[in-house]
Design a protein around this motif. Structure first.
Motif, PDB file in Angstrom:
ATOM      1  N   PHE A 133     -11.194 -54.567  18.187  1.00 16.97           N
ATOM      2  CA  PHE A 133     -12.438 -54.808  17.459  1.00 16.97           C
ATOM      3  C   PHE A 133     -13.313 -53.564  17.581  1.00 16.97           C
ATOM      4  N   ALA A 134     -13.690 -53.022  16.429  1.00 18.94           N
ATOM      5  CA  ALA A 134     -14.510 -51.813  16.437  1.00 18.94           C
ATOM      6  C   ALA A 134     -15.840 -52.141  15.759  1.00 18.94           C
ATOM      7  N   ASP A 135     -16.930 -51.945  16.513  1.00 21.67           N
ATOM      8  CA  ASP A 135     -18.249 -52.302  15.985  1.00 21.67           C
ATOM      9  C   ASP A 135     -18.985 -51.016  15.608  1.00 21.67           C
ATOM     10  N   GLU A 136     -19.019 -50.692  14.307  1.00 17.01           N
ATOM     11  CA  GLU A 136     -19.655 -49.469  13.812  1.00 17.01           C
ATOM     12  C   GLU A 136     -19.195 -48.261  14.629  1.00 17.01           C
ATOM     13  N   PRO A 137     -17.896 -48.023  14.742  1.00 19.92           N
ATOM     14  CA  PRO A 137     -17.416 -46.973  15.649  1.00 19.92           C
ATOM     15  C   PRO A 137     -17.865 -45.572  15.234  1.00 19.92           C
ATOM     16  N   THR A 138     -18.207 -45.398  13.969  1.00 21.08           N
ATOM     17  CA  THR A 138     -18.593 -44.062  13.525  1.00 21.08           C
ATOM     18  C   THR A 138     -20.102 -43.930  13.404  1.00 21.08           C
ATOM     19  N   GLY A 139     -20.821 -44.992  13.769  1.00 23.26           N
ATOM     20  CA  GLY A 139     -22.276 -45.040  13.566  1.00 23.26           C
ATOM     21  C   GLY A 139     -23.036 -43.905  14.235  1.00 23.26           C
ATOM     22  N   ALA A 140     -22.513 -43.452  15.379  1.00 24.50           N
ATOM     23  CA  ALA A 140     -23.260 -42.434  16.116  1.00 24.50           C
ATOM     24  C   ALA A 140     -22.626 -41.050  15.955  1.00 24.50           C
ATOM     25  N   LEU A 141     -21.685 -40.926  15.005  1.00 28.46           N
ATOM     26  CA  LEU A 141     -20.957 -39.655  14.890  1.00 28.46           C
ATOM     27  C   LEU A 141     -21.291 -38.950  13.572  1.00 28.46           C
ATOM     28  N   ASP A 142     -21.139 -37.621  13.559  1.00 32.20           N
ATOM     29  CA  ASP A 142     -21.335 -36.887  12.301  1.00 32.20           C
ATOM     30  C   ASP A 142     -20.129 -37.114  11.397  1.00 32.20           C
ATOM     31  N   SER A 143     -20.248 -36.664  10.116  1.00 30.74           N
ATOM     32  CA  SER A 143     -19.223 -37.039   9.133  1.00 30.74           C
ATOM     33  C   SER A 143     -17.862 -36.452   9.478  1.00 30.74           C
ATOM     34  N   LYS A 144     -17.833 -35.225  10.035  1.00 25.90           N
ATOM     35  CA  LYS A 144     -16.536 -34.604  10.350  1.00 25.90           C
ATOM     36  C   LYS A 144     -15.852 -35.371  11.483  1.00 25.90           C
ATOM     37  N   THR A 145     -16.640 -35.617  12.513  1.00 21.54           N
ATOM     38  CA  THR A 145     -16.087 -36.344  13.664  1.00 21.54           C
ATOM     39  C   THR A 145     -15.664 -37.743  13.255  1.00 21.54           C
ATOM     40  N   SER A 146     -16.488 -38.429  12.415  1.00 19.63           N
ATOM     41  CA  SER A 146     -16.087 -39.767  11.997  1.00 19.63           C
ATOM     42  C   SER A 146     -14.810 -39.722  11.187  1.00 19.63           C
ATOM     43  N   GLY A 147     -14.689 -38.696  10.342  1.00 18.35           N
ATOM     44  CA  GLY A 147     -13.469 -38.559   9.538  1.00 18.35           C
ATOM     45  C   GLY A 147     -12.241 -38.494  10.433  1.00 18.35           C
ATOM     46  N   GLU A 148     -12.336 -37.669  11.494  1.00 24.18           N
ATOM     47  CA  GLU A 148     -11.201 -37.519  12.412  1.00 24.18           C
ATOM     48  C   GLU A 148     -10.870 -38.845  13.096  1.00 24.18           C
ATOM     49  N   LEU A 149     -11.929 -39.553  13.496  1.00 22.13           N
ATOM     50  CA  LEU A 149     -11.730 -40.811  14.211  1.00 22.13           C
ATOM     51  C   LEU A 149     -11.041 -41.843  13.317  1.00 22.13           C
ATOM     52  N   LEU A 150     -11.521 -41.927  12.045  1.00 18.77           N
ATOM     53  CA  LEU A 150     -10.941 -42.908  11.117  1.00 18.77           C
ATOM     54  C   LEU A 150      -9.490 -42.577  10.815  1.00 18.77           C
ATOM     55  N   THR A 151      -9.218 -41.279  10.686  1.00 22.21           N
ATOM     56  CA  THR A 151      -7.832 -40.855  10.446  1.00 22.21           C
ATOM     57  C   THR A 151      -6.965 -41.328  11.606  1.00 22.21           C
ATOM     58  N   TYR A 152      -7.515 -41.179  12.833  1.00 19.24           N
ATOM     59  CA  TYR A 152      -6.734 -41.597  13.968  1.00 19.24           C
ATOM     60  C   TYR A 152      -6.496 -43.103  13.972  1.00 19.24           C
ATOM     61  N   LEU A 153      -7.533 -43.882  13.655  1.00 18.70           N
ATOM     62  CA  LEU A 153      -7.381 -45.348  13.652  1.00 18.70           C
ATOM     63  C   LEU A 153      -6.327 -45.759  12.626  1.00 18.70           C
ATOM     64  N   ARG A 154      -6.369 -45.092  11.452  1.00 18.10           N
ATOM     65  CA  ARG A 154      -5.408 -45.354  10.370  1.00 18.10           C
ATOM     66  C   ARG A 154      -3.988 -45.106  10.876  1.00 18.10           C
ATOM     67  N   GLN A 155      -3.862 -43.979  11.593  1.00 24.97           N
ATOM     68  CA  GLN A 155      -2.564 -43.576  12.142  1.00 24.97           C
ATOM     69  C   GLN A 155      -2.033 -44.623  13.124  1.00 24.97           C
ATOM     70  N   ALA A 156      -2.955 -45.168  13.925  1.00 25.32           N
ATOM     71  CA  ALA A 156      -2.566 -46.185  14.910  1.00 25.32           C
ATOM     72  C   ALA A 156      -2.020 -47.424  14.214  1.00 25.32           C
ATOM     73  N   VAL A 157      -2.623 -47.759  13.083  1.00 27.61           N
ATOM     74  CA  VAL A 157      -2.160 -48.919  12.323  1.00 27.61           C
ATOM     75  C   VAL A 157      -0.789 -48.634  11.722  1.00 27.61           C
ATOM     76  N   ASP A 158      -0.688 -47.449  11.087  1.00 19.48           N
ATOM     77  CA  ASP A 158       0.544 -47.115  10.368  1.00 19.48           C
ATOM     78  C   ASP A 158       1.722 -46.881  11.310  1.00 19.48           C
ATOM     79  N   GLU A 159       1.461 -46.133  12.413  1.00 20.71           N
ATOM     80  CA  GLU A 159       2.589 -45.726  13.256  1.00 20.71           C
ATOM     81  C   GLU A 159       2.891 -46.713  14.373  1.00 20.71           C
ATOM     82  N   LEU A 160       1.826 -47.362  14.900  1.00 17.95           N
ATOM     83  CA  LEU A 160       2.046 -48.262  16.039  1.00 17.95           C
ATOM     84  C   LEU A 160       1.942 -49.726  15.633  1.00 17.95           C
TER      85      LEU A 160
END
Lengths: 260, 841
Positions: free
Chosen positions: A185-212
């Protein structure tokens, strides 16, 4: 990414008790705050399920009940009526002790303001859920792999105060991942991050779904964040008011405009 | 601003409630002890009214010896003086302290709890010298009639018209109770139970003369000069001077007690101050962001200071208001406790406004002063801090604090060593103070060290244990006050326990073990009167099974070289003397003779104990000049023994019966040792007086320390209050420390820690904190007790009486206390709703 055609509303109604494809589900869930005239229905008879390996965004305006939905689903909050299942267990029947065990073994949490333990190093923060379980062993290979992928391998001995916001959130992600939970459960995980950092984080979460095959339920008000998801559900006044598969940023923005 | 500050303080009332309780308890303690002290000091007041009519007082001359007058011993005034004064046209009455113990209807001694002296006094009728007034009934008009003071009448349940019985040196007597008397408007002469009899009663016939003669105007006006001319060789002073002297004497009686209560009031202030300082330090540290924000929007540092100090003022006022009310009730509780203990402490009902004013001043003052330093530190915050995420203080000790602690330790240790070698009580006191300060300042460093030591152990409990040990180290600066509060409590308890054990051993230990008797007979009460007259002694001797009765006539003399004599316990420069049948005593008491021979004891040839021989460097054959009622007399040392007889005052000198005559002692015996296979009940019956106890050897030995036990019960009761204040302080520190960690706790809970894991992690953290406090407190107590005893006993006691079991008990109790104080805050924190905290972010 899907087109407008996938925007049809699909209602998934799990039979009482969840089906095996739903890792988590709410059945007739209501949450009421206050009494009398001041009564607020944060959740109003919501029934929804989350499939294994699916990345779901929960969206809605402020006060719509989207966070309440997530808190009740995860057992952090108690429903006023209805049921909340994780797997085939109704979390509303669990004791505090059982809920704790559930959280450390079956669930992962990522918060907007990270909520790392300041007294512990990054490594210790990550292994926290496993260490809390006296019988469990940390899968160090998995941890190394997570740290590598998240780009925090060389920061593991640092305390949270010595890390940047993005690094802290990646530590939090690793902490959520380490027990190989059924659902994160992720509650506004990118809320406190800048757009570049949030982009990286979301890419990682996506990867976790796809690969794991990780299941993730993410509360967000960010259309870009929602566009990384397989599915988006809209909440307003405590009710489900819409749902879409493979949403684009434009789809989400349009729907939000429509709702408000 | 006052309004805003009040609103802010009200908003945080739950956080401050424990602080207010701590302040209130401290103030209550101060107020009630001070009220008690002043009401005790007030009991001499009735003397002013009672003896208003006394113009001049004639006393025997002070006995001079060596360098000047010897304090406390005065020769008697010859009965002829009274006649001379009366013939010269004055009103004059001679007084002597005639022992008279009134019995209650059940035949038991009456008024024992309150009165430390039981006397008979002549009823002086309308004379201005009469201190008494009949409040009910009539005055004793002839032989066989008596009046008693109102307090004794109430205590014993004696009614006018009944026949009362009383015991004097001449045995059991009877009289009809015809009146109840008051003394100077009060219910009794302070500390005295008085039987008023007709002037011609045989009990008033002076055997040696009068203790003093009261004089008032008759046909002639009494002046000090005029009377002095008529009474050469006597000491003449004005009535008011004499009254002042009597009141001083009363106060010296209770002076120890008042000092004692004051010490506890000071302890309460210190503990209170530590707690308040700590509360403000922690609560202000938590508000760094809020304070920085106020600075950011333009609040000056001065305004910020004013706000914080005003907040302290509110807290101080609230706590003090509660404290004063509780203190007013508390003084009655304390008084009630004194009565239960049977301590002979009289009090007036006067409520001293000064005591309350001091309580208010201390309560409000200490709170404000204690808030100033933390406030100054906290307002140092740069406005930019508001924008940074607040990081807790760095995990290293403040260098200044550490250096101050090291300095205190060095000075303290040096003073302790000097004090112990030179047996100097003042330097020893400074040393103990230095050690305390060092422990207080070093508490955070000790906690850090302890945290590191126990980390491997705690880590076994999983990450919550690791978090506990890390937090302990990181927050040591702030939480050390909790350990300090506990240290104060434990060191006080430890010190007094060691004191009790050591003094108890000194009083009852070796000297009592050498007693070889079957029974001990003596007057009732904690300070037995010389009550065994010849009739009683012969009744004992003729009882079945009694082989031997050894009477001890106990008196005291003053050494001419008083300054050379320092003995532990009450009495100071005066030396206890036991006059007895030495040959018989040798069968009753197993003397260890270090030098000389007991065979030689006769006349002025005496036995002295090793301690006296040491302190005055006396050897066998040396002479010792002492002063007694009969005047100055030279004694010769015939033998030196390891210990003399038990009892208080412990006799330092033992002489034969003829020494009594030489000293001018002619009262009954105080103690009789009984040897033989007699029956206790038969002995009691042979004595036939309720004012005399027949004790088995075991009972006698335990009675020796009963005075000490009573005082200790009081000490522990007062300490309990100080310890409760300390525990409230710990609970306060713990709950504040925990409240700033709610976010972290929520994070661990979200990661899957159960509330039980959180609870035990917090408890273990604060138990280690408590351990540091308890161990350092116990260490301090031991060092202080050892140094203190060495200094006070001039080296007679070299180490405190240590008892490992008691030490362990104190450690366990301290740890349990610490755990108990952190129990509720830890439980609340572990049960706190995770969501409430997460939502707050």
């Amino acid at each position: 990414m899907s087109s407008a055609g996938s925007r049809k509303v699909e209602t998934e109604t799990p039979s009482s008790g969840a089906t095996s494809e739903h890792v988590a589900s709410l059945v007739g869930a209501s949450k009421v705050f206050g009494e009398g005239d001041a009564v607020v229905r944060a959740l109003d008879d919501v029934t929804i399920g989350f499939r294994r390996g699916q990345f779901t965004a929960v969206m809605g305006p402020s006060g719509s009940g989207k966070s309440t939905l997530m808190y009740c689903q995860s057992g952090l909050d108690r429903l006023s009526s209805g049921q909340a299942f994780v797997g085939d267990v109704d979390v509303s029947t669990l004791s505090d002790q059982e809920l704790s065990v559930l959280r450390r073994s079956k669930l992962g949490f990522i918060f907007q303001s990270f909520h790392l333990v300041p007294a512990l190093s990054a490594h210790e923060n990550i292994t926290l859920p496993v260490d809390l379980d006296s019988g469990a062993e940390v899968d160090e290979d998995f941890l190394a792999e997570l740290a590598e992928v998240l780009g925090i391998a060389n920061r593991l001995e640092n305390r949270p105060s010595q890390l940047s916001g993005g690094q802290r959130q990646r530590v939090a992600v690793a902490r959520a991942m380490i027990p190989r939970p059924d659902v994160i459960f992720a509650d506004e995980p990118t809320g406190a991050l800048d757009s570049k950092t949030s982009g990286e984080l979301l890419t990682y979460l996506r990867q976790a779904v796809d690969e794991l095959g990780q299941t993730i339920v993410m509360v967000t008000h960010d259309a870009v964040a929602a566009s990384h998801c397989d599915r988006v559900v809209y909440v307003q006044d405590g009710r489900l008011v819409g749902e879409a598969q493979q949403p684009t940023v434009d789809d989400v923005l349009n729907k939000i405009r429509e709702l408000s | 601003m006052i309004r805003r500050t009040f609103k802010l303080a009200w908003f945080k009332r739950s956080r401050y409630s424990l602080t207010i309780i701590a302040i209130a308890l401290s103030v209550a303690f101060i107020v009630s002890t001070l009220l008690l002290t002043t009401s005790i000091a007030d009991v001499g007041q009735p003397l002013n009214d009672a003896y208003e009519g006394v113009d001049v007082v004639v006393q025997g001359p002070s006995i001079t010896a060596g360098d000047g007058p010897v304090a406390g011993i005065k020769a008697p005034v010859a009965p002829s003086v009274v006649d001379a004064l009366t013939n010269a046209g004055f009103e004059a009455v001679g007084f002597t302290s005639s022992y008279a113990q009134i019995l209650d209807p059940g035949g038991n001694a009456a008024g024992q709890d309150q009165a430390s002296s039981n006397v008979a006094e002549p009823w002086l009728g309308d004379s201005p010298l009469n201190g008494y007034e009949i409040s009910t009934g009539a005055a004793p008009a002839g032989p066989g009639e008596a009046a008693i003071d109102s307090t004794t009448a109430d205590a014993a349940g004696l009614e006018i018209g009944s026949i009362i019985r009383y015991v004097t040196d001449n045995g059991l007597q009877e009289a009809e109770l015809v009146g109840i008397a008051t003394f100077g408007g009060a219910d009794n002469d302070p500390y005295t139970s008085t039987l008023l009899l007709d002037q011609d009663d045989p009990v008033f016939v002076p055997t040696q003369g009068f203790s003093y003669v009261l004089v008032a105007d008759g046909t002639e006006t009494a002046t000090v000069e005029g009377i002095a001319e008529l009474t050469p060789n006597a000491e003449v002073l004005s009535g008011s001077d004499w009254i002042a002297e009597q009141i001083d004497l009363l106060n010296s009686f209770t002076g120890f007690f008042s000092t004692f209560l004051t010490v506890f009031a000071v302890i309460a202030v210190v503990v209170g101050m530590v707690i308040v300082t700590n509360t403000f330090t922690v609560s202000l540290a938590q508000r760094t962001e809020e304070l920085a924000l106020l600075r950011l929007v333009g609040t000056t540092r001065r305004q910020l200071m004013a706000q914080v100090v005003l907040e302290a003022l509110f807290l101080g006022l609230a706590g003090t208001a509660v404290g004063v009310v509780v203190g007013l009730l508390g003084v009655n509780v304390l008084g009630w406790f004194l009565d239960i203990l049977g301590l002979s402490i009289e009090r007036s009902n006067a409520i001293s406004t000064i005591a309350i004013a001091i309580g208010v001043l201390v309560g409000v003052g200490v709170t404000v002063v204690a808030a100033v330093w933390p406030a100054w530190k906290a307002t140092e915050v740069a406005p930019i801090e508001a924008l940074r995420s607040a990081e807790l203080e760095p995990p290293s000790a403040s260098r200044k604090r550490l250096m101050a602690g090291a300095a205190a330790l060095a000075i303290g240790a040096a003073c302790l060593v000097y004090g112990m070698v030179q047996t100097d009580i003042l330097v020893t006191g400074i040393g103990i103070g230095g050690a305390f300060l060092a422990l207080y300042l070093g508490a955070d460093t000790m906690i850090r060290i302890a945290a590191r030591l126990v980390r491997p152990l705690l880590a076994r409990a999983g990450p919550t244990g690791t978090v506990a040990s890390r937090n302990l180290e990181r927050n040591a600066g702030r939480t050390s006050a909790a350990a300090s509060a506990l240290m104060i409590g434990v060191s006080l308890i430890g010190f007094f326990t060691l004191m009790a054990a050591t003094i108890g051993q000194f009083i009852a230990g070796d000297s009592a073990d050498a007693l070889r008797v079957d029974y001990v007979v003596q007057g009732i009460g904690s300070q037995p009167e010389p009550a065994l007259n010849d009739q009683t002694l012969s009744a004992l001797r003729s009882s079945d099974g009694v082989d031997e009765v050894v009477p001890l006539y106990l008196t005291s003399v003053t050494s001419t070289n008083a300054l050379e004599v320092e003995r532990v316990g009450p009495g100071g420069g005066s030396l206890g003397v036991a006059v007895t049948e030495v040959e018989a005593l040798r069968a009753a008491y197993d003397f260890t003779v270090n030098d000389g021979s007991l065979d030689d004891v006769a006349g002025t040839l005496v036995v002295v104990d090793q301690a006296l021989s040491d302190s005055m460097t006396l050897a066998v054959g040396d002479t010792l000049e002492v002063t007694a009622i009969a005047g100055s007399i030279e004694l010769e040392v015939a033998a030196i023994v390891e210990t003399t007889l038990p009892g208080a005052p412990q006799p330092a000198i033992i002489g034969s019966l003829d020494l009594g005559t030489a000293l001018g002692y002619n009262s009954p015996a105080t103690v009789a040792y009984i040897l033989g296979d007699a029956d206790e009940a038969a002995l009691t019956q042979a004595v036939g007086l309720p004012t005399i106890d027949v004790l088995t050897l075991d009972d006698y030995i335990s009675s020796l320390s009963s005075n000490l036990d009573t005082i200790l019960a009081l000490v522990y009761a007062l300490l309990a209050v100080a310890v409760i204040i300390a525990l409230v302080g710990i609970a306060n520190t713990v709950s504040l420390a925990i409240s700033e960690r709610l976010g972290e706790i929520a994070a661990i809970r979200a990661a899957g820690a159960s509330s039980r894991q959180i609870f035990w992690s917090l408890i273990s953290e604060f138990t280690i904190l408590a351990l540091v406090g308890v161990v350092s407190g116990l260490g301090l107590a031991w060092v202080a007790a050892t140094a203190f005893f060495r200094a006070l006993s001039e080296g007679q006691i070299n180490s405190a009486q240590t008892d490992i079991a008691t030490g362990l008990l104190i450690i366990v109790a301290g740890l349990l206390g610490g755990a108990a104080a952190s129990w509720l805050p830890a439980r609340n924190a572990s049960k706190a709703d995770i969501l409430d905290v997460l939502r707050a972010d």
